[in-house]
Motif scaffolding. Structure first.
Motif, mmCIF file in Angstrom:
data_model
loop_
_atom_site.group_PDB
_atom_site.id
_atom_site.type_symbol
_atom_site.label_atom_id
_atom_site.label_comp_id
_atom_site.label_asym_id
_atom_site.label_seq_id
_atom_site.Cartn_x
_atom_site.Cartn_y
_atom_site.Cartn_z
ATOM 1 N N MET A 1 0.843 -1.188 0.000
ATOM 2 C CA MET A 1 0.000 0.000 0.000
ATOM 3 C C MET A 1 0.883 1.244 0.000
ATOM 4 N N ALA A 2 0.543 2.187 -0.826
ATOM 5 C CA ALA A 2 1.316 3.415 -0.945
ATOM 6 C C ALA A 2 1.085 4.296 0.283
ATOM 7 N N LYS A 3 2.121 5.011 0.665
ATOM 8 C CA LYS A 3 2.034 5.922 1.800
ATOM 9 C C LYS A 3 1.222 7.148 1.392
ATOM 10 N N LEU A 4 0.240 7.526 2.264
ATOM 11 C CA LEU A 4 -0.616 8.677 1.984
ATOM 12 C C LEU A 4 0.001 9.933 2.592
ATOM 13 N N SER A 5 -0.150 11.047 1.898
ATOM 14 C CA SER A 5 0.314 12.325 2.435
ATOM 15 C C SER A 5 -0.712 12.831 3.446
ATOM 16 N N ALA A 6 -0.354 13.834 4.186
ATOM 17 C CA ALA A 6 -1.260 14.415 5.183
ATOM 18 C C ALA A 6 -2.532 14.944 4.517
ATOM 19 N N ASP A 7 -2.379 15.583 3.336
ATOM 20 C CA ASP A 7 -3.552 16.106 2.630
ATOM 21 C C ASP A 7 -4.465 14.977 2.163
ATOM 22 N N GLU A 8 -3.883 13.892 1.709
ATOM 23 C CA GLU A 8 -4.690 12.753 1.266
ATOM 24 C C GLU A 8 -5.431 12.122 2.437
ATOM 25 N N LEU A 9 -4.770 12.046 3.591
ATOM 26 C CA LEU A 9 -5.436 11.521 4.784
ATOM 27 C C LEU A 9 -6.614 12.406 5.180
ATOM 28 N N LEU A 10 -6.401 13.712 5.146
ATOM 29 C CA LEU A 10 -7.486 14.637 5.495
ATOM 30 C C LEU A 10 -8.666 14.471 4.544
ATOM 31 N N GLU A 11 -8.405 14.279 3.282
ATOM 32 C CA GLU A 11 -9.483 14.061 2.309
ATOM 33 C C GLU A 11 -10.259 12.789 2.647
ATOM 34 N N GLN A 12 -9.539 11.746 3.062
ATOM 35 C CA GLN A 12 -10.200 10.502 3.455
ATOM 36 C C GLN A 12 -11.085 10.717 4.682
ATOM 37 N N PHE A 13 -10.573 11.486 5.663
ATOM 38 C CA PHE A 13 -11.351 11.746 6.871
ATOM 39 C C PHE A 13 -12.602 12.573 6.559
ATOM 40 N N LYS A 14 -12.522 13.469 5.601
ATOM 41 C CA LYS A 14 -13.678 14.298 5.241
ATOM 42 C C LYS A 14 -14.820 13.445 4.701
ATOM 43 N N ASP A 15 -14.490 12.315 4.102
ATOM 44 C CA ASP A 15 -15.512 11.438 3.534
ATOM 45 C C ASP A 15 -16.141 10.507 4.574
ATOM 46 N N MET A 16 -15.593 10.476 5.794
ATOM 47 C CA MET A 16 -16.087 9.561 6.825
ATOM 48 C C MET A 16 -17.195 10.219 7.659
ATOM 49 N N THR A 17 -18.089 9.375 8.189
ATOM 50 C CA THR A 17 -19.121 9.858 9.102
ATOM 51 C C THR A 17 -18.507 10.020 10.485
ATOM 52 N N LEU A 18 -19.216 10.676 11.385
ATOM 53 C CA LEU A 18 -18.714 10.849 12.744
ATOM 54 C C LEU A 18 -18.537 9.507 13.448
ATOM 55 N N ILE A 19 -19.435 8.582 13.192
ATOM 56 C CA ILE A 19 -19.323 7.258 13.811
ATOM 57 C C ILE A 19 -18.076 6.547 13.304
ATOM 58 N N GLU A 20 -17.822 6.625 12.000
ATOM 59 C CA GLU A 20 -16.626 6.006 11.430
ATOM 60 C C GLU A 20 -15.362 6.639 12.006
ATOM 61 N N LEU A 21 -15.373 7.972 12.156
ATOM 62 C CA LEU A 21 -14.216 8.656 12.742
ATOM 63 C C LEU A 21 -14.003 8.243 14.197
ATOM 64 N N SER A 22 -15.099 8.112 14.941
ATOM 65 C CA SER A 22 -15.011 7.695 16.331
ATOM 66 C C SER A 22 -14.412 6.293 16.431
ATOM 67 N N GLU A 23 -14.858 5.390 15.571
ATOM 68 C CA GLU A 23 -14.318 4.035 15.563
ATOM 69 C C GLU A 23 -12.845 4.044 15.180
ATOM 70 N N PHE A 24 -12.468 4.901 14.217
ATOM 71 C CA PHE A 24 -11.068 5.022 13.820
ATOM 72 C C PHE A 24 -10.215 5.476 14.998
ATOM 73 N N VAL A 25 -10.690 6.487 15.732
ATOM 74 C CA VAL A 25 -9.930 7.009 16.869
ATOM 75 C C VAL A 25 -9.735 5.916 17.916
ATOM 76 N N LYS A 26 -10.779 5.128 18.187
ATOM 77 C CA LYS A 26 -10.657 4.040 19.163
ATOM 78 C C LYS A 26 -9.612 3.031 18.714
ATOM 79 N N LYS A 27 -9.661 2.642 17.450
ATOM 80 C CA LYS A 27 -8.676 1.682 16.928
ATOM 81 C C LYS A 27 -7.272 2.269 16.984
ATOM 82 N N PHE A 28 -7.142 3.559 16.662
ATOM 83 C CA PHE A 28 -5.852 4.239 16.710
ATOM 84 C C PHE A 28 -5.311 4.219 18.139
ATOM 85 N N GLU A 29 -6.178 4.553 19.115
ATOM 86 C CA GLU A 29 -5.772 4.566 20.515
ATOM 87 C C GLU A 29 -5.328 3.178 20.976
ATOM 88 N N GLU A 30 -6.085 2.144 20.577
ATOM 89 C CA GLU A 30 -5.735 0.782 20.968
ATOM 90 C C GLU A 30 -4.429 0.341 20.321
#
Length: 128
Positions: A1-30
């Motif tokens: 998998m290619a490494k994403l830039s910070a701008d590309e990551l932000l674009e991905q986050f903009k497409d996510m719902t709040l629930i998806e972002l919340s789940e991402f944060v939990k997985k990131f924390e774990e």
């Protein structure tokens, strides 16, 4: 998998719902064994700095621990949200997981104020 830039990551986050972002944060924390609320507590504690000898002589950092929510759980959740940067679900999870630290490494005045607010909402709180 290619490494994403910070701008590309932000674009991905903009497409996510709040629930998806919340789940991402939990997985990131774990995955990285961190918490999203930690920088806020560290920033607040960092401003109160003093000499190392002073810190050893007198405790200047306190933890506010929620022991039990009591009968007014909704009021306690509201106070936890007001005292932290947590969202509704995270605040509810913290209250449900009592005993749990609400604030960590804060000065005495902030700890006492938080304790008073939480106890006013019906919670059982200790300051360590």
């Amino acid at each position: 998998m290619a490494k994403l830039s910070a701008d590309e990551l932000l674009e991905q986050f903009k497409d996510m719902t709040l629930i998806e972002l919340s789940e991402f944060v939990k997985k990131f924390e774990e995955t990285f064994e961190v918490t999203a609320a930690a920088p806020v507590a560290v920033a607040a504690a960092g401003g109160a700095g003093g000499g190392a000898a002073e810190e050893a002589a007198e405790q200047d950092e306190f933890d506010v621990v929620l022991e039990a929510a009591g009968e007014k759980k909704i009021q306690v959740i509201k106070e936890v949200r007001a005292l932290t940067s947590l969202g509704l679900k995270e605040a509810k999870d913290l209250v449900d997981a009592a005993p749990k630290a609400v604030l960590e490494k804060v000065d005495k005045e902030a700890a006492e104020a938080a304790k008073a607010k939480l106890e006013g909402a019906g919670a059982t709180v200790t300051v360590k």
